[in-house]
Write a protein that holds these residues in place. Structure first.
Motif, PDB file in Angstrom:
ATOM      1  N   LEU A  38      52.074  -4.642  28.137  1.00  0.00           N
ATOM      2  CA  LEU A  38      53.276  -5.200  28.071  1.00  0.00           C
ATOM      3  C   LEU A  38      53.958  -5.551  26.820  1.00  0.00           C
ATOM      4  O   LEU A  38      54.058  -6.613  26.140  1.00  0.00           O
ATOM      5  CB  LEU A  38      53.312  -6.672  28.974  1.00  0.00           C
ATOM      6  CG  LEU A  38      53.215  -6.301  30.420  1.00  0.00           C
ATOM      7  CD1 LEU A  38      53.113  -7.916  31.051  1.00  0.00           C
ATOM      8  CD2 LEU A  38      54.254  -5.530  31.082  1.00  0.00           C
ATOM      9  N   HIS A  39      54.471  -4.377  26.078  1.00  0.00           N
ATOM     10  CA  HIS A  39      55.213  -4.366  24.875  1.00  0.00           C
ATOM     11  C   HIS A  39      56.404  -3.658  24.752  1.00  0.00           C
ATOM     12  O   HIS A  39      56.886  -3.347  26.084  1.00  0.00           O
ATOM     13  CB  HIS A  39      54.164  -3.879  23.797  1.00  0.00           C
ATOM     14  CG  HIS A  39      53.617  -2.575  24.201  1.00  0.00           C
ATOM     15  ND1 HIS A  39      54.394  -1.417  24.263  1.00  0.00           N
ATOM     16  CD2 HIS A  39      52.327  -2.407  24.450  1.00  0.00           C
ATOM     17  CE1 HIS A  39      53.212  -0.666  24.325  1.00  0.00           C
ATOM     18  NE2 HIS A  39      51.997  -0.993  24.856  1.00  0.00           N
ATOM     19  N   GLY A  40      57.107  -3.291  23.990  1.00  0.00           N
ATOM     20  CA  GLY A  40      58.285  -3.022  23.750  1.00  0.00           C
ATOM     21  C   GLY A  40      58.627  -1.633  24.628  1.00  0.00           C
ATOM     22  O   GLY A  40      59.371  -1.307  25.522  1.00  0.00           O
ATOM     23  N   PHE A  41      57.751  -0.767  24.493  1.00  0.00           N
ATOM     24  CA  PHE A  41      57.612   0.600  25.315  1.00  0.00           C
ATOM     25  C   PHE A  41      57.915   0.547  26.779  1.00  0.00           C
ATOM     26  O   PHE A  41      58.658   0.965  27.689  1.00  0.00           O
ATOM     27  CB  PHE A  41      56.601   1.477  24.975  1.00  0.00           C
ATOM     28  CG  PHE A  41      56.775   2.806  25.600  1.00  0.00           C
ATOM     29  CD1 PHE A  41      57.612   3.911  25.119  1.00  0.00           C
ATOM     30  CD2 PHE A  41      55.773   3.389  26.529  1.00  0.00           C
ATOM     31  CE1 PHE A  41      57.649   5.146  26.019  1.00  0.00           C
ATOM     32  CE2 PHE A  41      55.863   4.478  27.510  1.00  0.00           C
ATOM     33  CZ  PHE A  41      56.867   5.360  26.853  1.00  0.00           C
ATOM     34  N   ALA A  42      56.874  -0.390  27.307  1.00  0.00           N
ATOM     35  CA  ALA A  42      56.684  -0.496  28.696  1.00  0.00           C
ATOM     36  C   ALA A  42      57.858  -1.448  29.333  1.00  0.00           C
ATOM     37  O   ALA A  42      58.417  -0.954  30.263  1.00  0.00           O
ATOM     38  CB  ALA A  42      55.432  -1.583  29.024  1.00  0.00           C
ATOM     39  N   TYR A  43      58.460  -2.176  28.393  1.00  0.00           N
ATOM     40  CA  TYR A  43      59.874  -2.969  28.848  1.00  0.00           C
ATOM     41  C   TYR A  43      60.650  -2.118  29.029  1.00  0.00           C
ATOM     42  O   TYR A  43      61.656  -2.142  29.862  1.00  0.00           O
ATOM     43  CB  TYR A  43      60.147  -4.285  27.838  1.00  0.00           C
ATOM     44  CG  TYR A  43      59.182  -5.359  28.064  1.00  0.00           C
ATOM     45  CD1 TYR A  43      59.042  -5.953  29.498  1.00  0.00           C
ATOM     46  CD2 TYR A  43      58.346  -5.892  26.858  1.00  0.00           C
ATOM     47  CE1 TYR A  43      58.345  -6.861  29.500  1.00  0.00           C
ATOM     48  CE2 TYR A  43      57.472  -7.014  27.262  1.00  0.00           C
ATOM     49  CZ  TYR A  43      57.347  -7.436  28.437  1.00  0.00           C
ATOM     50  OH  TYR A  43      56.785  -8.438  28.554  1.00  0.00           O
ATOM     51  N   VAL A  44      61.171  -0.982  28.059  1.00  0.00           N
ATOM     52  CA  VAL A  44      62.364  -0.090  28.005  1.00  0.00           C
ATOM     53  C   VAL A  44      62.000   0.768  29.268  1.00  0.00           C
ATOM     54  O   VAL A  44      62.984   1.305  29.911  1.00  0.00           O
ATOM     55  CB  VAL A  44      62.139   0.750  26.747  1.00  0.00           C
ATOM     56  CG1 VAL A  44      63.100   1.733  26.828  1.00  0.00           C
ATOM     57  CG2 VAL A  44      62.438  -0.058  25.512  1.00  0.00           C
ATOM     58  N   ILE A  45      60.554   1.432  29.398  1.00  0.00           N
ATOM     59  CA  ILE A  45      60.701   2.335  30.815  1.00  0.00           C
ATOM     60  C   ILE A  45      60.937   1.291  31.942  1.00  0.00           C
ATOM     61  O   ILE A  45      61.732   1.919  32.935  1.00  0.00           O
ATOM     62  CB  ILE A  45      59.182   2.743  30.623  1.00  0.00           C
ATOM     63  CG1 ILE A  45      59.003   3.776  29.343  1.00  0.00           C
ATOM     64  CG2 ILE A  45      58.996   3.849  31.736  1.00  0.00           C
ATOM     65  CD1 ILE A  45      59.942   4.840  29.230  1.00  0.00           C
ATOM     66  N   LEU A 111      54.438   8.261  26.531  1.00  0.00           N
ATOM     67  CA  LEU A 111      53.826   7.445  25.807  1.00  0.00           C
ATOM     68  C   LEU A 111      54.627   6.841  24.637  1.00  0.00           C
ATOM     69  O   LEU A 111      55.671   7.558  24.414  1.00  0.00           O
ATOM     70  CB  LEU A 111      52.449   8.312  25.341  1.00  0.00           C
ATOM     71  CG  LEU A 111      51.271   8.837  26.270  1.00  0.00           C
ATOM     72  CD1 LEU A 111      50.504   9.526  25.511  1.00  0.00           C
ATOM     73  CD2 LEU A 111      50.694   7.563  26.886  1.00  0.00           C
ATOM     74  N   LYS A 112      54.056   5.829  24.043  1.00  0.00           N
ATOM     75  CA  LYS A 112      54.803   5.252  22.789  1.00  0.00           C
ATOM     76  C   LYS A 112      54.814   6.194  21.576  1.00  0.00           C
ATOM     77  O   LYS A 112      55.618   5.514  20.746  1.00  0.00           O
ATOM     78  CB  LYS A 112      54.422   3.852  22.675  1.00  0.00           C
ATOM     79  CG  LYS A 112      52.775   3.746  22.100  1.00  0.00           C
ATOM     80  CD  LYS A 112      52.504   2.405  22.028  1.00  0.00           C
ATOM     81  CE  LYS A 112      51.000   2.177  21.484  1.00  0.00           C
ATOM     82  NZ  LYS A 112      50.566   0.748  21.388  1.00  0.00           N
ATOM     83  N   ASP A 113      54.165   7.018  21.402  1.00  0.00           N
ATOM     84  CA  ASP A 113      54.057   7.642  20.113  1.00  0.00           C
ATOM     85  C   ASP A 113      55.263   8.204  19.454  1.00  0.00           C
ATOM     86  O   ASP A 113      55.539   8.222  18.396  1.00  0.00           O
ATOM     87  CB  ASP A 113      52.871   8.664  20.129  1.00  0.00           C
ATOM     88  CG  ASP A 113      51.653   8.250  20.841  1.00  0.00           C
ATOM     89  OD1 ASP A 113      51.318   8.144  22.004  1.00  0.00           O
ATOM     90  OD2 ASP A 113      50.692   8.049  19.913  1.00  0.00           O
ATOM     91  N   ALA A 114      56.190   8.869  20.579  1.00  0.00           N
ATOM     92  CA  ALA A 114      57.173   9.411  20.002  1.00  0.00           C
ATOM     93  C   ALA A 114      58.312   8.209  19.548  1.00  0.00           C
ATOM     94  O   ALA A 114      58.902   8.632  18.559  1.00  0.00           O
ATOM     95  CB  ALA A 114      58.119  10.090  21.062  1.00  0.00           C
ATOM     96  N   SER A 115      58.426   7.097  20.248  1.00  0.00           N
ATOM     97  CA  SER A 115      59.089   6.170  19.759  1.00  0.00           C
ATOM     98  C   SER A 115      58.641   5.665  18.643  1.00  0.00           C
ATOM     99  O   SER A 115      59.581   4.775  17.483  1.00  0.00           O
ATOM    100  CB  SER A 115      59.144   4.948  20.829  1.00  0.00           C
ATOM    101  OG  SER A 115      58.005   4.234  21.009  1.00  0.00           O
TER     102      SER A 115
END
Length: 231
Positions: A38-45, A111-115
């Motif tokens: 539960l960090h930025g990427f999961a919240y955006v998705i 995955l969060k790598d691109a962001s």
């Protein structure tokens, strides 16, 4: 057939679906064993899923957009600040960034790598624009927003990477503005922010991850999600 090709993608997808359903009142909160995600990427998705009705294609649009915008930022960096060969060089740089295997492939995965890559390049471009002395007040304000936004995102996703990039940018500032006291102050602020991001990122994730989850347990969870994923 699901477009997800990696177990980690399946985990992010399931966590985002659970989180989105919890937000709209249709499901329980994410289980404690998965709260380390539960960090930025999961919240955006999850937010995208709330709007799109858990559309996986819409969720994949976020990393795809980050990959595309990374190429745009590199084109802008070369055009405005490097000036090596004019617009043709900038176009070539942007094209190479778009088709570079790591940039292209990671932007096609949930995955969060691109962001994280996009935030890294954004932090560099915004910092260079802010301290180049060639920007209008409006662009300087936009650069400040870019530095803060990219720094916060990297702090949430890749705290150590933020520390490294912040240190490199600080050294660059020292080099181009040698002898100016204000630059030393700015360098100290950047290093302090980077160190704080690492500490804050670790403490926040440690607080969320109340149940100890070993790497082996995470791999088991990933394989189980991949096995039970809907076709």
């Amino acid at each position: 057939h699901s477009p997800l090709v990696m177990p980690d993608e399946t985990v992010y997808n399931r966590v985002a679906i659970e989180l989105s359903r919890h937000w709209v009142g249709g499901g329980p909160p994410v289980v404690a064993a998965h709260q380390y995600l539960l960090h930025g990427f999961a919240y955006v998705i999850a937010a995208i899923y709330v709007v799109s009705g858990n559309s996986l294609i819409a969720g994949l649009g976020f990393p795809v957009a980050c990959g595309a915008l990374t190429a745009v930022l590199i084109h802008r960096l070369v055009t405005d600040h490097l000036r090596l060969g004019g617009r043709r060089t900038a176009r070539v740089a942007g094209l190479l960034a778009a088709v570079y295997p790591s940039t292209f492939l990671w932007s096609c995965l949930l995955l969060k790598d691109a962001s994280a890559t996009f935030a890294t390049i954004g932090l560099v471009v915004a910092t260079v624009a802010l301290f180049s002395g060639e920007s209008s007040p409006r662009r300087s304000a936009a650069a400040v927003v870019g530095v803060v936004a990219a720094g916060v995102w990297l702090g949430l996703e890749r705290g150590v990477q933020l520390a490294v990039v912040g240190a490199a940018l600080g050294l660059w500032l020292l080099w181009i503005h040698r002898g100016r006291r204000v630059v030393w102050i700015g360098f100290g602020v950047i290093i302090a922010c980077a160190a704080g991001a690492v500490i804050a990122s670790s403490s926040v994730r440690g607080h969320l991850d109340r149940v100890p989850v070993t790497l082996a347990q995470r791999r088991v969870v990933s394989r189980e999600y991949a096995r039970t994923a809907e076709p």
